[in-house]
Write a protein that holds these residues in place. Structure first.
Motif, PDB file in Angstrom:
ATOM      1  N   ARG A 647      34.532  40.528  40.031  1.00 29.66           N
ATOM      2  CA  ARG A 647      34.741  41.779  40.074  1.00 29.66           C
ATOM      3  C   ARG A 647      35.187  42.341  41.380  1.00 29.66           C
ATOM      4  O   ARG A 647      35.810  43.184  41.524  1.00 29.66           O
ATOM      5  CB  ARG A 647      33.235  42.494  39.777  1.00 29.66           C
ATOM      6  N   ILE A 648      34.720  41.697  42.565  1.00 26.19           N
ATOM      7  CA  ILE A 648      35.085  41.981  43.603  1.00 26.19           C
ATOM      8  C   ILE A 648      36.476  41.879  43.983  1.00 26.19           C
ATOM      9  O   ILE A 648      37.181  42.844  44.783  1.00 26.19           O
ATOM     10  CB  ILE A 648      34.129  41.244  44.835  1.00 26.19           C
ATOM     11  N   VAL A 649      37.041  40.677  43.436  1.00 29.39           N
ATOM     12  CA  VAL A 649      38.385  40.495  43.776  1.00 29.39           C
ATOM     13  C   VAL A 649      39.166  41.308  42.871  1.00 29.39           C
ATOM     14  O   VAL A 649      40.287  41.982  43.566  1.00 29.39           O
ATOM     15  CB  VAL A 649      38.637  39.075  43.244  1.00 29.39           C
ATOM     16  N   ARG A 650      38.920  41.763  41.653  1.00 25.23           N
ATOM     17  CA  ARG A 650      39.807  42.546  40.956  1.00 25.23           C
ATOM     18  C   ARG A 650      39.749  44.144  41.393  1.00 25.23           C
ATOM     19  O   ARG A 650      40.664  44.800  41.639  1.00 25.23           O
ATOM     20  CB  ARG A 650      38.836  42.924  39.509  1.00 25.23           C
ATOM     21  N   LEU A 651      38.502  44.397  42.017  1.00 23.15           N
ATOM     22  CA  LEU A 651      38.643  45.840  42.618  1.00 23.15           C
ATOM     23  C   LEU A 651      39.375  45.860  43.988  1.00 23.15           C
ATOM     24  O   LEU A 651      40.092  46.892  44.273  1.00 23.15           O
ATOM     25  CB  LEU A 651      36.990  46.250  42.759  1.00 23.15           C
ATOM     26  N   LEU A 652      39.396  44.693  44.827  1.00 24.41           N
ATOM     27  CA  LEU A 652      40.224  44.509  45.927  1.00 24.41           C
ATOM     28  C   LEU A 652      41.588  44.852  45.455  1.00 24.41           C
ATOM     29  O   LEU A 652      42.563  45.267  46.340  1.00 24.41           O
ATOM     30  CB  LEU A 652      39.949  43.429  46.826  1.00 24.41           C
ATOM     31  N   LYS A 653      42.167  44.297  44.466  1.00 26.05           N
ATOM     32  CA  LYS A 653      43.554  44.390  43.970  1.00 26.05           C
ATOM     33  C   LYS A 653      43.838  45.674  43.391  1.00 26.05           C
ATOM     34  O   LYS A 653      44.912  46.012  43.815  1.00 26.05           O
ATOM     35  CB  LYS A 653      43.638  43.315  43.035  1.00 26.05           C
ATOM     36  N   ALA A 654      42.855  46.316  42.822  1.00 23.85           N
ATOM     37  CA  ALA A 654      42.916  47.537  42.395  1.00 23.85           C
ATOM     38  C   ALA A 654      43.231  48.673  43.598  1.00 23.85           C
ATOM     39  O   ALA A 654      43.859  49.767  43.505  1.00 23.85           O
ATOM     40  CB  ALA A 654      41.758  47.982  41.445  1.00 23.85           C
ATOM     41  N   ASN A 655      42.542  48.243  44.747  1.00 26.00           N
ATOM     42  CA  ASN A 655      42.701  49.107  45.943  1.00 26.00           C
ATOM     43  C   ASN A 655      44.022  48.871  46.768  1.00 26.00           C
ATOM     44  O   ASN A 655      44.391  49.409  47.574  1.00 26.00           O
ATOM     45  CB  ASN A 655      41.530  48.722  47.105  1.00 26.00           C
ATOM     46  N   GLY A 656      44.861  47.981  46.177  1.00 31.65           N
ATOM     47  CA  GLY A 656      46.259  47.781  46.630  1.00 31.65           C
ATOM     48  C   GLY A 656      46.483  46.454  47.428  1.00 31.65           C
ATOM     49  O   GLY A 656      47.488  46.336  48.209  1.00 31.65           O
ATOM     50  N   HIS A 657      45.244  45.670  47.600  1.00 27.73           N
ATOM     51  CA  HIS A 657      45.473  44.648  48.214  1.00 27.73           C
ATOM     52  C   HIS A 657      46.166  43.278  47.432  1.00 27.73           C
ATOM     53  O   HIS A 657      46.054  43.198  46.524  1.00 27.73           O
ATOM     54  CB  HIS A 657      43.969  44.096  48.963  1.00 27.73           C
ATOM     55  N   VAL A 658      46.849  42.403  48.368  1.00 27.28           N
ATOM     56  CA  VAL A 658      47.229  41.157  47.841  1.00 27.28           C
ATOM     57  C   VAL A 658      46.047  40.013  48.182  1.00 27.28           C
ATOM     58  O   VAL A 658      45.851  39.868  49.344  1.00 27.28           O
ATOM     59  CB  VAL A 658      48.480  40.555  48.412  1.00 27.28           C
ATOM     60  N   VAL A 659      45.386  39.794  47.089  1.00 28.84           N
ATOM     61  CA  VAL A 659      44.085  38.967  47.410  1.00 28.84           C
ATOM     62  C   VAL A 659      44.320  37.563  47.190  1.00 28.84           C
ATOM     63  O   VAL A 659      44.721  37.143  46.167  1.00 28.84           O
ATOM     64  CB  VAL A 659      42.936  39.498  46.640  1.00 28.84           C
ATOM     65  N   GLY A 660      43.666  36.740  48.157  1.00 23.88           N
ATOM     66  CA  GLY A 660      43.588  35.293  47.721  1.00 23.88           C
ATOM     67  C   GLY A 660      42.191  34.958  47.737  1.00 23.88           C
ATOM     68  O   GLY A 660      41.340  35.506  48.313  1.00 23.88           O
ATOM     69  N   PHE A 661      41.926  33.963  46.974  1.00 25.57           N
ATOM     70  CA  PHE A 661      40.440  33.554  46.702  1.00 25.57           C
ATOM     71  C   PHE A 661      40.450  31.894  47.085  1.00 25.57           C
ATOM     72  O   PHE A 661      41.153  31.508  46.181  1.00 25.57           O
ATOM     73  CB  PHE A 661      39.821  33.991  45.622  1.00 25.57           C
ATOM     74  N   MET A 662      39.488  31.501  47.756  1.00 26.02           N
ATOM     75  CA  MET A 662      39.346  30.039  48.097  1.00 26.02           C
ATOM     76  C   MET A 662      37.805  29.592  47.486  1.00 26.02           C
ATOM     77  O   MET A 662      36.998  30.161  47.922  1.00 26.02           O
ATOM     78  CB  MET A 662      39.473  29.659  49.621  1.00 26.02           C
ATOM     79  N   GLY A 663      37.938  28.677  46.544  1.00 24.92           N
ATOM     80  CA  GLY A 663      36.449  28.162  46.176  1.00 24.92           C
ATOM     81  C   GLY A 663      36.848  26.935  45.625  1.00 24.92           C
ATOM     82  O   GLY A 663      37.876  26.437  45.244  1.00 24.92           O
ATOM     83  N   ASP A 664      35.489  26.187  45.109  1.00 20.77           N
ATOM     84  CA  ASP A 664      35.631  24.740  44.844  1.00 20.77           C
ATOM     85  C   ASP A 664      34.706  24.601  43.440  1.00 20.77           C
ATOM     86  O   ASP A 664      34.579  23.406  42.879  1.00 20.77           O
ATOM     87  CB  ASP A 664      35.389  23.812  45.750  1.00 20.77           C
ATOM     88  N   GLY A 665      33.994  25.594  43.138  1.00 23.90           N
ATOM     89  CA  GLY A 665      32.997  25.437  41.868  1.00 23.90           C
ATOM     90  C   GLY A 665      33.154  26.125  40.554  1.00 23.90           C
ATOM     91  O   GLY A 665      34.236  26.926  40.834  1.00 23.90           O
ATOM     92  N   ILE A 666      32.751  25.672  39.597  1.00 25.69           N
ATOM     93  CA  ILE A 666      33.075  26.359  38.471  1.00 25.69           C
ATOM     94  C   ILE A 666      32.778  27.789  38.432  1.00 25.69           C
ATOM     95  O   ILE A 666      33.228  28.653  37.709  1.00 25.69           O
ATOM     96  CB  ILE A 666      32.226  25.736  37.265  1.00 25.69           C
ATOM     97  N   ASN A 667      31.722  28.164  39.490  1.00 26.64           N
ATOM     98  CA  ASN A 667      31.280  29.496  39.631  1.00 26.64           C
ATOM     99  C   ASN A 667      32.306  30.376  40.406  1.00 26.64           C
ATOM    100  O   ASN A 667      32.246  31.502  40.453  1.00 26.64           O
ATOM    101  CB  ASN A 667      30.041  29.550  40.345  1.00 26.64           C
ATOM    102  N   ASP A 668      33.341  29.708  41.025  1.00 24.33           N
ATOM    103  CA  ASP A 668      34.581  30.361  41.517  1.00 24.33           C
ATOM    104  C   ASP A 668      35.756  30.472  40.571  1.00 24.33           C
ATOM    105  O   ASP A 668      36.519  31.177  41.001  1.00 24.33           O
ATOM    106  CB  ASP A 668      35.002  29.509  42.935  1.00 24.33           C
ATOM    107  N   ALA A 669      35.761  29.802  39.422  1.00 21.96           N
ATOM    108  CA  ALA A 669      37.030  29.565  38.506  1.00 21.96           C
ATOM    109  C   ALA A 669      37.345  31.247  38.223  1.00 21.96           C
ATOM    110  O   ALA A 669      38.667  31.599  38.181  1.00 21.96           O
ATOM    111  CB  ALA A 669      36.718  28.701  37.654  1.00 21.96           C
TER     112      ALA A 669
END
Length: 921
Positions: A647-669
């Motif tokens: 949800r945080i990533v989606r809202l950052l994108k909606a705010n006009g940002h180009v968003v990268g996400f870095m993670g390694d667990g299934i909870n990050d997928a």
């Protein structure tokens, strides 16, 4: 893919296997299970797991048509035929034909195919060949580059296989009592045997044997357990291992992740041993439900894809306006509508930047090769440009910013002063315990200097041990020092240790534990907690050497000695990487399932200034509108569920940002897929690697900065081509409109336009290898169709000024002003048009003065010189007649340099005006 990179890939996947069989993600503080995850799986699955957890063992085995000695081979095969293999349907590779279609499908390729078809139907074979070649090259290049990367990764992953130890029952064991009854003889039958079975062949009802280091191959119910601790970090983000039992202690538990006797696919055994019965396999597991949810969701269009599409349609709309204008003006003024149609079609081809797909693909492919040398695998070429456009990087903490290795940070007395005695006591406790040796114990035992000083082998003898359990949250060992007395040494959680202490050691003095001292102790430990340290208390007492067996009751009237405090330190590359990213305009936000104290400490360690901490419980209460504002003002988010991260990533994108996400667990997928660019590491769980666009084979975060810069170089070179093509094409069409209105013949034949366009396109092949000014790499860059349109209108007419000057020169100076002299006119404009169009590359590639302040790469300089030479050679050489051109008089080549220098001077002056008003992306 070269051999060296292949070896690195293989080594990465071997490391994945090794780490999966040991500790996955252990951090500092015991963290609550993330209950938000359970809402992401079907309620029926949750109910099934809860029912299995509370069922009687015999009833459960009967329900699964199983037995305490497992299934027979025949039973297992029958079940496998019914339920299928134990495989989760991750994102499967596309069939080659579908991948080829997706590589081809974009607005320009479709438009160019239409133009090629029209050219073929009108017998314009030159145009058909030129356009068709561009489409085929761009499509095949993208297909080949992506297929090569995917095939190498899949082949290496297939080399790594795991097995599970399964108890197989001999079916003849059931018949033994019948034989004995009829024949009166005892028949010895081995009822069960242990066999190694590939994990994919497990079925519900199989009884498996687990030991330390084993991966959990399916969702299971524990049948027997001895000191069984399981790491669920990949599933929940939970820091510490959890203990599992053969019974469910809390009958009211409804969250599957809180069940004491349920094991989940994708987790692993840290210590202890167990037998368990398989409840569900493949997509029917908890892991499978999450994985299916992730892969079933189509990826949202990335910033790159959206940008390319917007620019494509901008240029296509421009073409659809200008080409008909040319058609009607020439048709009405010249009267030959067929010739006007062919000329308009040539204009349409000239207006279409047919090299765009190929330039984009080859530039991205070059970026992928550069990153592969830095041990970064690019799964999707579009991710290269998204790297450069990224202005917000969201990252998980554990194992991403940190080393995934517990470090003993402090050993202090009760008042927080450094104490070697506390370390010695903790060392003896960890050295002599035989139960769960977690990473905290490993960190203590790394202090080999303590071992040398204490010499426990010679000076101490272990008497007994009171094992750790999660009710007491402490463990004790009893040692005998030179057979003089027994020392009971206990370590554990602060409150649990204080509960059994009556005294405190202050230097050499021992004082009673008063309420005042208790408050002071809590202040000291709170300060350590606020530093993000996990605090473990150490207590002890001397007892007479009168017995050899001790129990929990002996953990009483202890003296508090001090504390050992642990830290999961950040990677060495984290701080410089965050600093470098900040210098390049990328904001870093931490999204973690861990608690805020640990996260705050790590942020301080890596130099990330906190701008507010937001917890998952706060996010639950926020509407999207409120949260969209909060994600801008906060940069640390703790105690998050997978849904919160997404949800945080989606809202950052909606705010006009180009968003990268870095993670390694299934909870990050889920967040990895939602982000414009998903980044993972080679030791991540499979589903995280599949959701990611970029996989790091090394854990150094400095490669992120390199990726950002490479992405910006890639984008800058793509933008050069688009700006050059759009502005020069606009100028050419404007010039054609003027010429068509006043000149009684075509200013240039369709063949001339196509040859000119082909030569110009060839000169652009070297753009992916061009240099980029350092100033253009400092800030994120993204597609701005409006800016491209403005640039096109601003610079396009400049070439028209000199085109019209060339018309006047050919008309008045060289008397090429009748239909009989049109070949001379067309030859003169052919050279000027091609040379100005080729030189514009160097003018628009930089806001600086070309050739002096900023010089193009050698391949581009060479291509420019070659194409200009060919452009002059065609009218002047033996091929002129074939192309319907003719040689120009010597006086023409006196005026030509003047026109080119004036063109370059005016363009440079206009660049200064444009740069001051609008900047230069």
């Amino acid at each position: 893919m070269n051999f060296t990179l292949l070896k690195e890939l293989f080594a990465g996947f071997l490391r994945t296997r090794h780490l999966a069989r040991h500790f996955r993600r252990l951090a500092l503080l015991d963290t609550l299970a993330q209950t938000g995850v359970s809402r992401e799986v079907p309620p029926a699955l949750t109910q099934t797991l809860v029912s299995a957890a509370t069922a009687e063992t015999d009833a459960l085995l009967q329900q699964l048509d199983s037995h305490a000695d497992g299934l027979s081979e025949a039973q297992a095969e029958a079940v496998r035929a019914r339920v299928g293999l134990n495989e989760v349907d991750h994102e499967k590779p596309l069939p080659w034909w579908l991948h080829l279609w997706l590589s081809y499908r974009n607005p320009f390729n479709l438009l160019l195919t239409l133009l090629a078809a029209i050219s073929y139907l009108t017998d314009d074979m030159e145009a058909t060949v030129v356009i068709g070649t561009m489409v085929v090259l761009s499509t095949l290049l993208r297909f080949w580059q992506e297929a090569k990367a995917n095939k190498a990764a899949d082949a290496l992953k297939a080399m790594v296989g795991n097995t599970a130890t399964v108890i197989r029952r001999d079916p003849s064991a059931d018949a033994a009592p019948i034989f004995e009854r009829y024949y009166g003889a005892h028949i010895h039958v081995k009822a069960a045997r242990r066999v190694e079975v590939p994990i994919k062949e497990l079925v519900p009802g199989d009884v498996i044997v687990l030991s330390a280091g084993d991966m959990i191959p399916a969702d299971c119910r524990v049948l027997t357990a001895k000191d069984l601790f399981v790491a669920q970090a990949a599933m929940t983000g939970e820091s510490m291992p959890v203990e599992k039992f053969a019974t469910q202690r809390d009958a009211k538990a409804i969250n599957p992740l809180e069940l004491d006797d349920i094991l989940f696919m994708g987790t692993n055994v840290v210590s202890g041993s167990a037998t368990a019965v398989v409840l569900a396999t493949g997509n029917h597991t908890y892991f499978g439900a999450l994985a299916s949810r992730v892969t079933a969701t189509d990826r949202a269009p990335t910033a790159f894809q959206s940008g390319v599409n917007k620019v494509s349609w901008l240029l296509i709309r421009f073409m659809f306006v200008m080409a008909p204008l040319v058609l009607f003006i020439n048709g009405f003024t010249k009267g030959d509508w067929m010739e006007a149609l062919l000329f308009a079609l040539s204009i349409a081809v000239g207006l279409t930047p047919e090299m765009l797909p190929m330039i984009v693909t080859s530039t991205l492919a070059k970026g992928a090769v550069v990153l592969s040398r830095r041990k970064v695998i690019v799964k999707r070429l579009d991710a290269i440009q998204n790297f450069g456009a990224m202005d917000v990087l969201c990252t998980d903490k554990t194992g991403t910013l940190t080393q995934d290795k517990i470090f003993l940070a402090r050993h202090v007395d009760v008042w927080g002063e450094e104490s070697d005695e506390v370390l010695a006591m903790a060392y003896l406790n960890s050295y002599y315990q035989t139960g769960l040796k977690n990473l905290l114990d490993v960190a203590v035992l790394e202090h080999v200097e303590v071992h040398q000083e204490l010499n426990p082998v010679r000076n101490f003898r272990k008497v007994d041990e009171i094992p750790f359990d999660f009710n007491r949250r402490r463990m004790s060992v009893v040692v005998s020092e030179r057979e003089d007395h027994h020392e009971l040494i206990t370590k554990g959680a602060i409150e649990e240790i204080l509960a059994v202490c009556t005294h405190v050691r202050h230097g050499d003095a021992i004082e009673p534990l008063t309420p005042e001292l208790l408050n002071r102790i809590r202040e000291v430990t709170a300060e350590l907690n606020e530093e993000g340290l996990r605090v473990v208390a150490v207590a002890a007492k001397e007892v007479p050497p009168s017995k050899e067996t001790y129990g929990v009751a002996d953990e009483s009237e202890l003296t508090l000695i001090g504390y050992v405090a642990f830290l999961d330190p950040p990677k060495e590359s984290t701080a410089p990487a965050i600093k470098a990213l900040a210098e390049h305009g990328v904001t870093v936000k931490v999204l973690t399932g861990d608690n805020e104290l640990v996260t705050a400490k790590i942020c301080r360690e890596v130099g990330l200034d906190q701008q507010g901490v937001l917890l998952g419980s706060d996010i639950e209460r926020m509407s999207d509108k409120v949260l969209a504002e909060a994600v801008e003002s906060h940069n640390v988010f703790a105690k998050l569920t997978p849904a919160h991260k997404e949800r945080i990533v989606r809202l950052l994108k909606a705010n006009g940002h180009v968003v990268g996400f870095m993670g390694d667990g299934i909870n990050d997928a889920p967040a990895l897929r939602t982000a414009d660019i998903g980044i993972s590491v080679d030791t991540a769980v499979d589903i995280a690697k599949e959701a990611a666009d970029i996989i790091l084979l090394e854990k150094s975060l400095m490669v992120l900065e390199e990726g950002v810069l490479e992405g910006r170089r890639t984008f800058a070179n793509m933008l050069k081509y688009i700006k050059m093509t759009a502005s020069s094409n606009f100028g050419n069409v404007f010039s054609v409109l003027v010429a068509s209105a006043f000149i009684p013949f075509l200013p240039m034949l369709p063949m001339h336009l196509l040859v000119q366009n082909l030569l110009y396109d060839i000169s652009q092949i070297a753009i992916p290898f061009d240099n980029v000014d350092e100033e253009l790499l400092k800030q994120p860059q993204r597609w701005q169709p409006g800016d491209i349109g403005r640039f096109m209108v601003f610079f396009g007419p400049i070439s028209s000024v000199f085109d019209i000057t060339t018309y006047a020169m050919m008309w008045f100076v060289f008397s090429a002003n009748t239909p009989e002299e049109q070949t001379l006119f067309q030859s003169g404009w052919f050279i000027v048009g091609l040379l100005t169009q080729t030189l514009i590359v160097h003018m628009i590639r930089t806001p600086k003065i070309p050739f002096i302040q900023s010089r193009a790469a050698t391949p581009l300089l060479v291509m420019t010189a070659v194409i200009m030479a060919i452009g002059i050679f065609l009218p002047m050489g033996p091929l002129a007649h074939y192309f319907k051109l003719q040689a120009l008089p010597p006086l023409y080549f006196v005026f030509l340099p003047l026109i080119l220098l004036a063109y370059m001077g005016l363009t440079q002056a206009m660049k200064g005006i444009y740069f001051r008003r609008y900047g230069w992306q």
